[in-house]
Design a protein around this motif. Structure first.
Motif, PDB file in Angstrom:
ATOM      1  N   THR A  82     -85.469  37.809  11.145  1.00  0.00           N
ATOM      2  CA  THR A  82     -84.319  38.717  11.186  1.00  0.00           C
ATOM      3  C   THR A  82     -84.520  39.798  12.236  1.00  0.00           C
ATOM      4  OG1 THR A  82     -83.849  38.331   8.841  1.00  0.00           O
ATOM      5  CG2 THR A  82     -82.915  40.312   9.839  1.00  0.00           C
ATOM      6  N   ILE A  83     -85.714  40.376  12.270  1.00  0.00           N
ATOM      7  CA  ILE A  83     -85.989  41.449  13.235  1.00  0.00           C
ATOM      8  C   ILE A  83     -85.977  40.917  14.657  1.00  0.00           C
ATOM      9  CG2 ILE A  83     -87.746  43.083  14.028  1.00  0.00           C
ATOM     10  CD1 ILE A  83     -88.571  43.384  11.067  1.00  0.00           C
ATOM     11  N   VAL A  84     -86.632  39.789  14.883  1.00  0.00           N
ATOM     12  CA  VAL A  84     -86.678  39.224  16.243  1.00  0.00           C
ATOM     13  C   VAL A  84     -85.272  38.900  16.740  1.00  0.00           C
ATOM     14  CG1 VAL A  84     -87.366  37.202  17.586  1.00  0.00           C
ATOM     15  CG2 VAL A  84     -89.032  38.337  16.118  1.00  0.00           C
ATOM     16  N   GLU A  85     -84.469  38.253  15.913  1.00  0.00           N
ATOM     17  CA  GLU A  85     -83.118  37.880  16.350  1.00  0.00           C
ATOM     18  C   GLU A  85     -82.267  39.106  16.631  1.00  0.00           C
ATOM     19  OE1 GLU A  85     -81.807  35.179  13.297  1.00  0.00           O
ATOM     20  OE2 GLU A  85     -82.667  33.441  14.340  1.00  0.00           O
ATOM     21  N   ASN A  86     -82.447  40.152  15.824  1.00  0.00           N
ATOM     22  CA  ASN A  86     -81.721  41.400  16.066  1.00  0.00           C
ATOM     23  C   ASN A  86     -82.118  42.017  17.398  1.00  0.00           C
ATOM     24  OD1 ASN A  86     -81.887  44.686  15.558  1.00  0.00           O
ATOM     25  ND2 ASN A  86     -80.030  43.750  14.746  1.00  0.00           N
ATOM     26  N   PHE A  87     -83.411  41.995  17.716  1.00  0.00           N
ATOM     27  CA  PHE A  87     -83.884  42.544  18.981  1.00  0.00           C
ATOM     28  C   PHE A  87     -83.428  41.688  20.158  1.00  0.00           C
ATOM     29  CE2 PHE A  87     -86.028  45.602  16.639  1.00  0.00           C
ATOM     30  CZ  PHE A  87     -86.793  46.437  17.431  1.00  0.00           C
ATOM     31  N   LEU A  88     -83.406  40.383  19.988  1.00  0.00           N
ATOM     32  CA  LEU A  88     -82.928  39.508  21.060  1.00  0.00           C
ATOM     33  C   LEU A  88     -81.465  39.785  21.383  1.00  0.00           C
ATOM     34  CD1 LEU A  88     -84.576  36.098  20.069  1.00  0.00           C
ATOM     35  CD2 LEU A  88     -85.172  37.513  22.039  1.00  0.00           C
ATOM     36  N   GLN A  89     -80.662  40.020  20.358  1.00  0.00           N
ATOM     37  CA  GLN A  89     -79.250  40.336  20.569  1.00  0.00           C
ATOM     38  C   GLN A  89     -79.070  41.626  21.362  1.00  0.00           C
ATOM     39  OE1 GLN A  89     -77.417  40.365  16.700  1.00  0.00           O
ATOM     40  NE2 GLN A  89     -77.495  38.135  16.481  1.00  0.00           N
ATOM     41  N   LYS A  90     -80.061  42.514  21.241  1.00  0.00           N
ATOM     42  CA  LYS A  90     -80.008  43.791  21.966  1.00  0.00           C
ATOM     43  C   LYS A  90     -80.645  43.695  23.348  1.00  0.00           C
ATOM     44  CE  LYS A  90     -80.109  46.538  17.701  1.00  0.00           C
ATOM     45  NZ  LYS A  90     -80.869  47.535  16.911  1.00  0.00           N
ATOM     46  N   GLY A  91     -81.072  42.489  23.725  1.00  0.00           N
ATOM     47  CA  GLY A  91     -81.622  42.289  25.065  1.00  0.00           C
ATOM     48  C   GLY A  91     -83.120  42.366  25.185  1.00  0.00           C
TER      49      GLY A  91
END
Length: 215
Positions: A82-91
């Motif tokens: 969840t954290i990784v995907e959230n950070f990926l969405q933010k670039g």
């Protein structure tokens, strides 16, 4: 040097920090990792360890840096993806860290955001997907395929031609026999030897333990 921010500031992050120290001592200066700092929603985690760089605030409030890459330093598999995907969405961009004592076959592939710990072994033609944690002294056999977001515990052995999906947790000293297939979102308990196909969303553990005495 490559600037990195470690997500998490507890025990797992402290171990990763040690990996980075060993890595930096084995490569040219321009290849080293420069730990900018740590982010964690619980500052008490940071205060419990003598970490090399400053506390940068919470994960929730963190603004993704364009100048640094990230390393996932949280062991709990419920939060990692969840954290990784959230950070990926933010670039965010994620670094891959391979400890200098790990043995990685030249024909193996290791994906983005993986951490390969000390004395781990990755065999010929093995394919390791993205954001996997391969812990200390684990062995990934030849021609094995691992998906994304898996946590491979210490001393786990995945025999040759094993196929693993996504988001699985392998406990300490668990193992597979060759050609086993394991799906997604499974928990393999410590010490388990997997001899049959595991589908999805399963937990495998010893319900009964037998003691055999040979006289």
């Amino acid at each position: 040097m490559k600037k990195v921010i470690i997500i998490g500031a507890g025990g797992h992050s402290a171990e990763i920090t040690d990996y980075i120290t060993h890595y930096n001592n084995s490569v040219a200066p321009e290849l080293c990792f420069d730990v900018v700092g740590y982010i964690d929603d619980n500052k008490e985690n940071y205060d419990s360890y003598s970490l090399v760089s400053p506390y940068l605030g919470t994960i929730q409030d963190h603004e993704v840096s364009e100048e640094a890459e990230y390393i996932m330093g949280i062991a709990n598999i419920q939060f990692r993806r969840t954290i990784v995907e959230n950070f990926l969405q933010k670039g965010a961009k994620f670094a891959t860290l391979i400890h200098p004592s790990a043995i990685v076959s030249p024909s193996a592939i290791v994906g983005e955001g993986c951490v390969v710990a000390h004395n781990a072994s990755i065999g010929p033609k093995a394919i390791i997907g993205n954001f996997n944690m391969l812990n200390s002294r684990c062995t990934i056999g030849h021609d094995s395929t691992i998906g994304n977001f898996n946590f491979i515990g210490p001393q786990v052995v995945l025999s040759g031609f094993t196929k693993v999906g996504n988001n699985n947790m392998f406990g300490v000293n668990s193992a597979t026999i060759p050609t086993i297939e394991i799906g997604d979102n499974n928990t393999i308990a410590a010490g388990m030897i997997i001899t049959k196909t595991v589908k999805d969303n399963e937990t495998h553990f010893y319900r009964f333990k037998e003691k055999v005495v040979i006289t």
